[in-house]
Design a protein around this motif. Structure first.
Motif, mmCIF file in Angstrom:
data_model
loop_
_atom_site.group_PDB
_atom_site.id
_atom_site.type_symbol
_atom_site.label_atom_id
_atom_site.label_comp_id
_atom_site.label_asym_id
_atom_site.label_seq_id
_atom_site.Cartn_x
_atom_site.Cartn_y
_atom_site.Cartn_z
ATOM 1 N N THR A 1 0.821 -1.213 0.000
ATOM 2 C CA THR A 1 0.000 0.000 0.000
ATOM 3 C C THR A 1 0.851 1.258 0.000
ATOM 4 O O THR A 1 1.796 1.386 0.784
ATOM 5 N N LEU A 2 0.515 2.184 -0.889
ATOM 6 C CA LEU A 2 1.056 3.538 -0.873
ATOM 7 C C LEU A 2 -0.027 4.442 -0.305
ATOM 8 O O LEU A 2 -1.081 4.630 -0.927
ATOM 9 N N ASN A 3 0.205 4.987 0.896
ATOM 10 C CA ASN A 3 -0.723 5.926 1.519
ATOM 11 C C ASN A 3 -0.297 7.335 1.130
ATOM 12 O O ASN A 3 0.778 7.805 1.516
ATOM 13 N N LEU A 4 -1.142 8.002 0.353
ATOM 14 C CA LEU A 4 -0.777 9.269 -0.265
ATOM 15 C C LEU A 4 -1.682 10.386 0.240
ATOM 16 O O LEU A 4 -2.895 10.363 0.024
ATOM 17 N N GLY A 5 -1.072 11.397 0.892
ATOM 18 C CA GLY A 5 -1.834 12.503 1.446
ATOM 19 C C GLY A 5 -1.614 13.819 0.741
ATOM 20 O O GLY A 5 -1.928 14.880 1.277
ATOM 21 N N GLY A 6 -1.049 13.777 -0.463
ATOM 22 C CA GLY A 6 -0.789 14.983 -1.239
ATOM 23 C C GLY A 6 -0.273 14.594 -2.604
ATOM 24 O O GLY A 6 -0.099 13.414 -2.908
ATOM 25 N N SER A 7 0.019 15.569 -3.433
ATOM 26 C CA SER A 7 0.396 15.308 -4.819
ATOM 27 C C SER A 7 1.858 14.906 -4.972
ATOM 28 O O SER A 7 2.705 15.215 -4.133
ATOM 29 N N VAL A 8 2.134 14.213 -6.075
ATOM 30 C CA VAL A 8 3.486 13.831 -6.464
ATOM 31 C C VAL A 8 3.891 14.768 -7.597
ATOM 32 O O VAL A 8 3.330 14.705 -8.693
ATOM 33 N N ASN A 9 4.851 15.660 -7.308
ATOM 34 C CA ASN A 9 5.241 16.712 -8.240
ATOM 35 C C ASN A 9 6.702 16.584 -8.634
ATOM 36 O O ASN A 9 7.481 15.901 -7.981
ATOM 37 N N LYS A 10 7.076 17.320 -9.679
ATOM 38 C CA LYS A 10 8.469 17.397 -10.118
ATOM 39 C C LYS A 10 8.852 18.851 -10.268
ATOM 40 O O LYS A 10 8.174 19.611 -10.953
ATOM 41 N N ALA A 11 9.963 19.231 -9.620
ATOM 42 C CA ALA A 11 10.516 20.572 -9.793
ATOM 43 C C ALA A 11 11.337 20.612 -11.072
ATOM 44 O O ALA A 11 11.579 19.587 -11.713
ATOM 45 N N SER A 12 11.795 21.784 -11.440
ATOM 46 C CA SER A 12 12.612 21.904 -12.645
ATOM 47 C C SER A 12 13.965 21.236 -12.429
ATOM 48 O O SER A 12 14.401 21.015 -11.311
ATOM 49 N N GLY A 13 14.628 20.900 -13.508
ATOM 50 C CA GLY A 13 15.934 20.249 -13.437
ATOM 51 C C GLY A 13 16.046 19.167 -14.486
ATOM 52 O O GLY A 13 15.070 18.792 -15.139
ATOM 53 N N TRP A 14 17.256 18.631 -14.650
ATOM 54 C CA TRP A 14 17.506 17.635 -15.680
ATOM 55 C C TRP A 14 17.014 16.260 -15.317
ATOM 56 O O TRP A 14 16.740 15.433 -16.180
ATOM 57 N N SER A 15 16.959 15.943 -14.044
ATOM 58 C CA SER A 15 16.579 14.594 -13.636
ATOM 59 C C SER A 15 15.173 14.251 -14.109
ATOM 60 O O SER A 15 14.296 15.110 -14.185
ATOM 61 N N GLU A 16 14.966 12.981 -14.426
ATOM 62 C CA GLU A 16 13.667 12.499 -14.860
ATOM 63 C C GLU A 16 13.131 11.488 -13.844
ATOM 64 O O GLU A 16 13.902 10.797 -13.185
ATOM 65 N N TYR A 17 11.817 11.419 -13.770
ATOM 66 C CA TYR A 17 11.167 10.541 -12.806
ATOM 67 C C TYR A 17 10.084 9.743 -13.494
ATOM 68 O O TYR A 17 9.307 10.277 -14.273
ATOM 69 N N GLU A 18 10.059 8.461 -13.194
ATOM 70 C CA GLU A 18 8.980 7.624 -13.709
ATOM 71 C C GLU A 18 8.287 6.957 -12.542
ATOM 72 O O GLU A 18 8.930 6.453 -11.629
#
Length: 195
Positions: free
Chosen positions: A108-125
């Motif tokens: 279980t992933l208990n999520l109480g807010g959004s999953v965001n990405k700030a600026s920058g070169w790194s990538e997230y999947e």
């Protein structure tokens, strides 16, 4: 024996080892707590069945240039992963373009807010393979993440608390995924296969 590890940082605490990937495992009965502003380098986090990850940083920064196919810089959850306020990922990818792999595989992933990405070169999947995403408050997965997807053959559940909304409009679905919605709250979807 399973134990507990806690890191609390008010500045950018460096967590990891540069060119050699280090993996922290929250084994059954164990807990890994990361709070504050965390800067990781070549770090993998594995949460096993019965283990717990409490991740509540202001910002989670990554750096590195690993082959994205190796998925060395990662969080993989098969236990309980608590993000009570969501998270903002960011980073420079100073050694090359870093791809940070985030996988809800089981548990279980208990999520109480959004999953965001700030600026920058790194990538997230973010890959949803199975288990449950439990939205305890309004939450969304940002379209700024390079990938938000359910993979072929994935079976997952989302539960949304009363009066809350989980926005998965950034998520793509293959034709063989199965997603069940529970809870009285609202689920928003797009990119759903019609056949």
């Amino acid at each position: 024996d399973a134990g507990s590890f806690t890191l609390v940082s008010t500045s950018a605490a460096r967590f990891g080892r540069g060119t050699q990937c280090v993996t922290f495992t929250a084994a059954s009965g164990g807990t890994l707590n990361l709070y504050g502003r965390i800067y990781i380098v070549a770090l993998g986090i594995e949460v096993e069945e019965g283990g717990t990850l409490n991740l509540d940083p202001v910002c989670f920064l990554t750096d590195g240039g690993f082959n994205p196919d190796q998925k060395m810089e990662r969080i993989v959850n098969r236990g309980t992963w608590n993000m009570p306020h969501g998270i903002t990922f960011g980073g420079t990818g100073g050694g090359g373009k870093a791809v940070f792999h985030i996988c809800q595989a089981a548990g279980t992933l208990n999520l109480g807010g959004s999953v965001n990405k700030a600026s920058g070169w790194s990538e997230y999947e973010f890959i949803f393979e199975g288990g449950t995403i439990n939205a305890t408050d309004d939450a969304a997965f940002s379209s700024a993440l390079q990938t938000v997807a359910m993979t072929n053959g994935a079976n997952g559940t989302v539960s949304v608390a009363s009066g809350k909304t989980l926005d998965l409009t950034a998520m793509t679905f293959s034709g063989t995924t199965s997603l069940e919605k529970t809870g009285p709250g609202t689920l928003r979807l797009a990119n759903v296969p019609t056949s």
